[in-house]
Design a protein around this motif. Structure first.
Motif, PDB file in Angstrom:
ATOM      1  N   LYS A  46     -12.218 -27.572 -44.150  1.00 18.28           N
ATOM      2  CA  LYS A  46     -12.928 -26.241 -44.044  1.00 18.28           C
ATOM      3  C   LYS A  46     -12.748 -25.661 -43.000  1.00 18.28           C
ATOM      4  O   LYS A  46     -12.393 -26.517 -42.105  1.00 18.28           O
ATOM      5  CB  LYS A  46     -14.427 -26.353 -45.032  1.00 18.28           C
ATOM      6  CG  LYS A  46     -14.473 -26.657 -46.110  1.00 18.28           C
ATOM      7  CD  LYS A  46     -15.798 -26.616 -46.626  1.00 18.28           C
ATOM      8  CE  LYS A  46     -16.393 -27.296 -47.778  1.00 18.28           C
ATOM      9  NZ  LYS A  46     -17.930 -27.593 -48.019  1.00 18.28           N
ATOM     10  N   TYR A  66     -15.157 -21.834 -55.954  1.00 14.93           N
ATOM     11  CA  TYR A  66     -16.432 -22.342 -56.258  1.00 14.93           C
ATOM     12  C   TYR A  66     -16.982 -21.573 -57.343  1.00 14.93           C
ATOM     13  O   TYR A  66     -18.372 -21.638 -57.121  1.00 14.93           O
ATOM     14  CB  TYR A  66     -17.454 -21.920 -54.713  1.00 14.93           C
ATOM     15  CG  TYR A  66     -17.130 -22.942 -53.779  1.00 14.93           C
ATOM     16  CD1 TYR A  66     -17.420 -24.476 -53.968  1.00 14.93           C
ATOM     17  CD2 TYR A  66     -16.747 -22.582 -52.486  1.00 14.93           C
ATOM     18  CE1 TYR A  66     -16.912 -25.443 -52.948  1.00 14.93           C
ATOM     19  CE2 TYR A  66     -16.444 -23.658 -51.375  1.00 14.93           C
ATOM     20  CZ  TYR A  66     -16.720 -24.914 -51.675  1.00 14.93           C
ATOM     21  OH  TYR A  66     -16.459 -25.756 -50.589  1.00 14.93           O
ATOM     22  N   LEU A 120     -20.474 -22.575 -58.818  1.00 15.71           N
ATOM     23  CA  LEU A 120     -21.975 -22.496 -57.969  1.00 15.71           C
ATOM     24  C   LEU A 120     -22.270 -21.185 -58.042  1.00 15.71           C
ATOM     25  O   LEU A 120     -23.205 -21.078 -57.259  1.00 15.71           O
ATOM     26  CB  LEU A 120     -21.422 -23.227 -56.640  1.00 15.71           C
ATOM     27  CG  LEU A 120     -20.956 -24.644 -56.691  1.00 15.71           C
ATOM     28  CD1 LEU A 120     -20.666 -25.207 -55.229  1.00 15.71           C
ATOM     29  CD2 LEU A 120     -22.319 -25.546 -57.176  1.00 15.71           C
ATOM     30  N   PHE A 126     -26.764 -20.084 -52.248  1.00 16.68           N
ATOM     31  CA  PHE A 126     -26.101 -20.445 -51.210  1.00 16.68           C
ATOM     32  C   PHE A 126     -24.662 -20.048 -51.390  1.00 16.68           C
ATOM     33  O   PHE A 126     -23.786 -19.906 -50.539  1.00 16.68           O
ATOM     34  CB  PHE A 126     -26.115 -21.531 -50.527  1.00 16.68           C
ATOM     35  CG  PHE A 126     -25.579 -22.616 -51.476  1.00 16.68           C
ATOM     36  CD1 PHE A 126     -24.435 -23.097 -51.766  1.00 16.68           C
ATOM     37  CD2 PHE A 126     -26.639 -23.468 -52.205  1.00 16.68           C
ATOM     38  CE1 PHE A 126     -24.095 -23.932 -52.648  1.00 16.68           C
ATOM     39  CE2 PHE A 126     -26.356 -24.519 -52.952  1.00 16.68           C
ATOM     40  CZ  PHE A 126     -25.049 -24.705 -53.470  1.00 16.68           C
ATOM     41  N   LEU A 185     -21.642 -19.469 -48.680  1.00 16.55           N
ATOM     42  CA  LEU A 185     -20.487 -20.372 -48.805  1.00 16.55           C
ATOM     43  C   LEU A 185     -19.009 -19.594 -49.103  1.00 16.55           C
ATOM     44  O   LEU A 185     -18.137 -20.262 -48.360  1.00 16.55           O
ATOM     45  CB  LEU A 185     -20.852 -21.316 -50.147  1.00 16.55           C
ATOM     46  CG  LEU A 185     -19.777 -22.391 -50.455  1.00 16.55           C
ATOM     47  CD1 LEU A 185     -19.735 -23.362 -49.268  1.00 16.55           C
ATOM     48  CD2 LEU A 185     -20.227 -22.967 -51.811  1.00 16.55           C
ATOM     49  N   ARG A 231     -13.894 -38.849 -52.882  1.00 17.02           N
ATOM     50  CA  ARG A 231     -15.314 -38.462 -52.618  1.00 17.02           C
ATOM     51  C   ARG A 231     -16.027 -39.444 -51.819  1.00 17.02           C
ATOM     52  O   ARG A 231     -17.000 -39.198 -51.171  1.00 17.02           O
ATOM     53  CB  ARG A 231     -16.031 -38.297 -54.183  1.00 17.02           C
ATOM     54  CG  ARG A 231     -15.301 -37.228 -54.877  1.00 17.02           C
ATOM     55  CD  ARG A 231     -15.811 -36.060 -54.595  1.00 17.02           C
ATOM     56  NE  ARG A 231     -17.334 -35.898 -54.985  1.00 17.02           N
ATOM     57  CZ  ARG A 231     -17.945 -34.633 -54.944  1.00 17.02           C
ATOM     58  NH1 ARG A 231     -17.120 -33.245 -54.390  1.00 17.02           N
ATOM     59  NH2 ARG A 231     -19.163 -34.654 -55.160  1.00 17.02           N
ATOM     60  N   THR A 249     -22.732 -34.656 -50.134  1.00 19.34           N
ATOM     61  CA  THR A 249     -22.579 -33.357 -50.016  1.00 19.34           C
ATOM     62  C   THR A 249     -23.263 -33.073 -48.724  1.00 19.34           C
ATOM     63  O   THR A 249     -23.021 -32.201 -47.716  1.00 19.34           O
ATOM     64  CB  THR A 249     -23.057 -32.747 -51.115  1.00 19.34           C
ATOM     65  OG1 THR A 249     -22.460 -33.006 -52.148  1.00 19.34           O
ATOM     66  CG2 THR A 249     -23.044 -30.943 -50.869  1.00 19.34           C
ATOM     67  N   ARG A 290     -18.257 -37.092 -43.826  1.00 19.30           N
ATOM     68  CA  ARG A 290     -19.102 -36.397 -43.436  1.00 19.30           C
ATOM     69  C   ARG A 290     -20.352 -37.011 -42.608  1.00 19.30           C
ATOM     70  O   ARG A 290     -21.211 -36.323 -41.576  1.00 19.30           O
ATOM     71  CB  ARG A 290     -19.898 -35.747 -44.734  1.00 19.30           C
ATOM     72  CG  ARG A 290     -19.150 -34.616 -45.270  1.00 19.30           C
ATOM     73  CD  ARG A 290     -19.486 -34.396 -46.703  1.00 19.30           C
ATOM     74  NE  ARG A 290     -18.990 -33.115 -47.466  1.00 19.30           N
ATOM     75  CZ  ARG A 290     -18.791 -32.879 -48.568  1.00 19.30           C
ATOM     76  NH1 ARG A 290     -19.432 -33.691 -49.386  1.00 19.30           N
ATOM     77  NH2 ARG A 290     -18.083 -31.904 -49.150  1.00 19.30           N
ATOM     78  N   VAL A 322     -25.493 -29.468 -44.184  1.00 16.90           N
ATOM     79  CA  VAL A 322     -24.783 -29.327 -45.849  1.00 16.90           C
ATOM     80  C   VAL A 322     -23.863 -28.028 -45.672  1.00 16.90           C
ATOM     81  O   VAL A 322     -22.745 -27.821 -46.281  1.00 16.90           O
ATOM     82  CB  VAL A 322     -25.667 -29.139 -46.672  1.00 16.90           C
ATOM     83  CG1 VAL A 322     -26.491 -27.895 -46.784  1.00 16.90           C
ATOM     84  CG2 VAL A 322     -25.077 -29.410 -48.138  1.00 16.90           C
ATOM     85  N   GLY A 323     -24.350 -27.088 -44.968  1.00 15.64           N
ATOM     86  CA  GLY A 323     -23.586 -25.547 -44.802  1.00 15.64           C
ATOM     87  C   GLY A 323     -22.334 -25.765 -44.158  1.00 15.64           C
ATOM     88  O   GLY A 323     -21.462 -24.821 -44.038  1.00 15.64           O
ATOM     89  N   ASN A 374     -20.233 -28.741 -43.648  1.00 15.08           N
ATOM     90  CA  ASN A 374     -19.856 -30.050 -43.914  1.00 15.08           C
ATOM     91  C   ASN A 374     -18.577 -30.513 -43.910  1.00 15.08           C
ATOM     92  O   ASN A 374     -17.807 -31.365 -44.550  1.00 15.08           O
ATOM     93  CB  ASN A 374     -20.839 -30.708 -45.129  1.00 15.08           C
ATOM     94  CG  ASN A 374     -20.166 -30.022 -46.393  1.00 15.08           C
ATOM     95  OD1 ASN A 374     -19.350 -29.132 -46.539  1.00 15.08           O
ATOM     96  ND2 ASN A 374     -20.728 -30.277 -47.720  1.00 15.08           N
ATOM     97  N   GLY A 433     -13.825 -32.155 -51.795  1.00 13.92           N
ATOM     98  CA  GLY A 433     -12.912 -32.799 -52.456  1.00 13.92           C
ATOM     99  C   GLY A 433     -13.207 -32.773 -53.890  1.00 13.92           C
ATOM    100  O   GLY A 433     -14.357 -32.311 -54.176  1.00 13.92           O
TER     101      GLY A 433
END
Ligand code: GDP
Ligand code: MG
Length: 162
Positions: free
Chosen positions: A20, A60, A63, A68, A72, A96, A102, A113, A120-121, A123, A127
């Motif tokens: 990311k 995404y 989600l 979020f 995100l 993973r 996460t 991670r 978390v925002g 990370n 995957g």
């Protein structure tokens, strides 16, 4: 040794991995790629892209009800993302494992991670979480011909070894 169809099916498992914008900007590309390479997985496609917000929302989509979601997608489209396809036996599940939980606060040390991220925002890596999502995400991020050119290289490598 796996043989015939079984070996073929095992070798062809693929997952979508993305570094990311925070991971790219923090200079974590080489570190992350080297962890997948050291494990023995094979890189079959790679490109640096800045996804649009629309594209991030597609990626995404599952989600979209989460609070979020907007932040995100804003974040994923805020800068370059390193999109990759990795191949190998068990690569979806083990990928993973290499990535970790996460929430980096809950990721074990030794995971990407766990070692390289804090919140978390931010990370740093994505995957695919299963065979269906892997297929969908690879198709969303890569055109068939982007994968084809790498397939022929990997076949060449295999032939050279036997
Ligand atoms: P992943 O598969 O481990 O990446 O986790 P998910 O698919 O559940 O979530 C996708 C991404 O959304 C995560 O990698 C995080 O960047 C982000 N995310 C997940 N949960 C939260 C949360 O509670 N707060 C915030 N700010 N971001 C979250
Ligand atoms: Mg996920």
């Amino acid at each position: 040794m796996l043989q015939g169809q079984e070996a073929h099916a095992a070798e062809m498992e693929r997952t979508f991995i993305a570094i990311k914008p925070d991971g790219v900007q923090r200079g974590q590309i080489a570190e992350i790629i080297s962890r997948f390479e050291r494990k023995g997985f094979k890189l079959v496609a790679i490109k640096l892209v800045v996804p649009s917000k629309d594209f991030a929302q597609k990626h995404y989509h599952d989600l979209k009800e989460r609070p979020f979601f907007n932040g995100l997608c804003e974040f994923l489209s805020s800068g370059p993302v390193l999109a990759m396809v990795w191949e190998g036996e068990g690569v979806i599940k083990y990928g993973r494992k290499l990535i970790g939980a996460t929430d980096p606060q809950k990721s074990e040390p030794g995971t990407i991670r766990g070692d390289l991220a804090v919140v978390v925002g931010r990370n740093i890596i994505h995957g695919s979480d299963g065979p269906e999502t892997a297929k969908d995400e690879i198709n969303l991020w890569f055109k068939p011909q982007e994968l084809d050119s790498f397939i022929s290289i990997s076949i060449g490598t295999k032939l050279a070894r036997t």
